[in-house]
Design an enzyme around this catalytic site. Structure first.
Site, short mmCIF file in Angstrom:
data_model
loop_
_atom_site.label_atom_id
_atom_site.label_comp_id
_atom_site.label_asym_id
_atom_site.label_seq_id
_atom_site.Cartn_x
_atom_site.Cartn_y
_atom_site.Cartn_z
N HIS A 1 -1.49 1.52 -4.30
CA HIS A 1 -2.06 2.57 -4.12
C HIS A 1 -1.05 3.68 -5.00
CE1 HIS A 1 -3.93 1.79 -0.30
NE2 HIS A 1 -4.69 0.93 -0.99
N CYS B 1 2.58 19.46 -16.87
CA CYS B 1 2.68 18.37 -17.75
C CYS B 1 3.63 18.46 -19.03
CB CYS B 1 1.39 17.49 -18.20
SG CYS B 1 1.46 16.41 -19.72
N ASP C 1 6.32 4.81 -1.26
CA ASP C 1 7.57 5.61 -1.12
C ASP C 1 8.62 4.90 -1.86
OD1 ASP C 1 7.51 3.83 2.18
OD2 ASP C 1 8.20 3.29 0.20
N ASN D 1 2.70 -6.93 13.59
CA ASN D 1 2.40 -5.47 13.67
C ASN D 1 2.85 -5.01 15.11
OD1 ASN D 1 0.70 -3.12 14.09
ND2 ASN D 1 -0.16 -3.67 12.12
N CYS E 1 1.49 18.69 -22.31
CA CYS E 1 0.36 19.51 -22.71
C CYS E 1 0.21 20.57 -21.82
CB CYS E 1 -1.08 18.74 -22.54
SG CYS E 1 -1.60 18.41 -21.14
N GLN F 1 0.80 -1.21 -0.10
CA GLN F 1 -0.07 -0.02 -0.05
C GLN F 1 1.00 1.13 0.07
OE1 GLN F 1 -3.61 -0.41 2.91
NE2 GLN F 1 -2.08 -1.87 3.74
N ASN F 2 2.05 1.01 0.26
CA ASN F 2 3.05 2.34 0.39
C ASN F 2 3.37 2.80 -0.83
OD1 ASN F 2 2.78 1.67 2.82
ND2 ASN F 2 4.76 0.50 3.11
N1 APR Z 1 6.38 -2.38 12.74
C1 APR Z 1 5.21 -3.01 12.44
N2 APR Z 1 4.10 -2.42 12.36
C2 APR Z 1 4.21 -0.95 12.73
C3 APR Z 1 5.30 -0.31 13.03
C4 APR Z 1 6.51 -1.33 13.05
N3 APR Z 1 7.65 -0.44 13.28
N4 APR Z 1 5.06 0.89 13.08
C5 APR Z 1 3.57 1.03 12.96
N5 APR Z 1 3.13 -0.33 12.59
C6 APR Z 1 1.59 -0.18 12.59
C7 APR Z 1 0.75 0.44 13.29
O1 APR Z 1 0.26 -0.35 14.45
C8 APR Z 1 -0.59 0.32 12.35
O2 APR Z 1 -1.43 -0.74 12.40
O3 APR Z 1 1.40 -0.24 11.13
C9 APR Z 1 0.09 0.20 10.57
C10 APR Z 1 -0.01 1.67 10.17
O4 APR Z 1 -1.26 1.89 9.87
P1 APR Z 1 -1.76 3.26 8.86
O5 APR Z 1 -1.08 4.25 9.46
O6 APR Z 1 -3.23 3.24 8.90
O7 APR Z 1 -1.28 2.87 7.54
P2 APR Z 1 -1.67 1.83 6.25
O8 APR Z 1 -2.31 0.54 7.11
O9 APR Z 1 -0.71 1.36 5.54
O10 APR Z 1 -2.68 2.71 5.63
C11 APR Z 1 -3.25 2.41 4.74
O11 APR Z 1 -4.24 4.26 4.11
O12 APR Z 1 -4.33 6.69 3.93
C12 APR Z 1 -4.25 5.52 3.24
O13 APR Z 1 -3.31 5.31 1.34
C13 APR Z 1 -2.95 5.41 2.30
O14 APR Z 1 -1.95 3.30 1.99
C14 APR Z 1 -2.28 4.12 3.03
C15 APR Z 1 -3.86 3.43 3.43
#
Ligand code: APR
Length: 258
Positions: free
Chosen positions: A134, A163, A119, A229, A166, A116-117
């Site tokens: 994404h 762009c 970066d 997580n 265009c 989903q990242n």
């Molecule tokens: N190791 C493991 N998990 C971690 C760490 C870590 N070092 N640090 C944070 N987390 C966990 C947090 O507990 C949380 O559950 O990573 C998760 C990050 O959640 P979000 O900030 O909601 O990010 P994400 O789930 O990727 O968001 C999904 O939302 O805003 C949109 O498009 C954006 O792709 C993104 C999507």
């Protein structure tokens, strides 16, 4: 009281070590692996997550900026947010969690990484079979002719960038809230779920669809699902294993001997 805390921490540590041993055994005997990552895997590279305590930018939440309406209302503000994220991502380096997934991919005949990242850290670490569901922070898509340009300039020479084809202003080539993920990407995700025997879900809060349902579809179709997580998520109790810990520490322990 202190003794209770020490005892509790010891129990948690022993539980995690047992879970890692169990997960390692599953990974070692599995050939087809699917991984889904979220912002949590990049957190140890210095990129804030979206819903953690450091997830705000100038008091805005992602949901208020990552939308077509926000972009049409104030393209410069939205681009300033992405400029900030491009700056963070440019400085960031892959961490041991990213490299552990490269090691896993190198050791398995079938491996797919859905992220989903946006970066680009998985690519930088050397992951190859990646589905960026994404989009990608380093691509700019023309809001008019649709041409996509790779652009790693930090800072961009103008906001919004224009762009080259265009002259209309471009938008980040990412999927915003309320927008559909391109069907070919969804198809590839469904194929990857169907092919895998085991799914790892790493560093995602599991609250944004359709990513949040990928693990449930895998579980529902008989796959083993392991979550990594730092805290429980809404789906943790539905998975086979939910290992609490930092991805930069857990993933190397899980993927070391593949
Ligand atoms: N190791 C493991 N998990 C971690 C760490 C870590 N070092 N640090 C944070 N987390 C966990 C947090 O507990 C949380 O559950 O990573 C998760 C990050 O959640 P979000 O900030 O909601 O990010 P994400 O789930 O990727 O968001 C999904 O939302 O805003 C949109 O498009 C954006 O792709 C993104 C999507």
């Amino acid at each position: 009281m202190k003794l209770d805390l020490i005892r509790y921490q010891l129990i948690i540590k022993i539980k995690m070590e047992d879970q890692i041993k169990e997960a390692k055994a599953i990974i070692e005997k599995t050939s087809d692996i699917l991984v889904l990552t979220g912002a949590g895997i990049s957190q140890e590279s210095g990129i804030p997550t979206f819903r953690g305590e450091d997830g705000l930018w100038r008091k805005f939440r992602a949901e208020e900026l990552a939308t077509l309406e926000a972009f049409q209302r104030d393209p410069k503000l939205v681009w300033e947010w992405y400029e900030w994220r491009r700056g963070l991502s440019k400085e960031a380096k892959p961490n041991p969690g990213h490299y552990a997934l490269v090691n896993l991919e190198n050791g398995k005949p079938n491996f797919t990484l859905i992220t989903q990242n946006i970066d680009g850290l998985h690519q930088l670490a050397g992951s190859r079979n990646i589905i960026e569901m994404h989009g990608n922070l380093w691509q700019i898509r023309c809001a008019s002719c649709g041409i996509v340009e790779e652009n790693h300039d930090v800072p961009l020479n103008e906001l919004p960038p224009k762009c080259k084809n265009c002259g209309v202003h471009g938008r980040p080539n990412v999927v915003w809230f309320g927008e559909m993920i391109p069907m070919p990407v969804i198809d590839n995700i469904l194929i990857a779920i169907d092919k895998c025997q085991l799914m790892l879900i790493v560093g995602t809060s599991g609250v944004v669809e359709p990513a949040a349902s990928i693990g449930l579809v895998a579980k529902h179709t008989g796959k083993t699902v392991i979550e990594v997580n730092i805290e429980p998520t809404p789906n943790s109790s539905l998975y086979d294993l939910s290992i609490l810990g930092k991805s930069g520490e857990i993933l190397p322990a899980l993927c070391s001997t593949v």
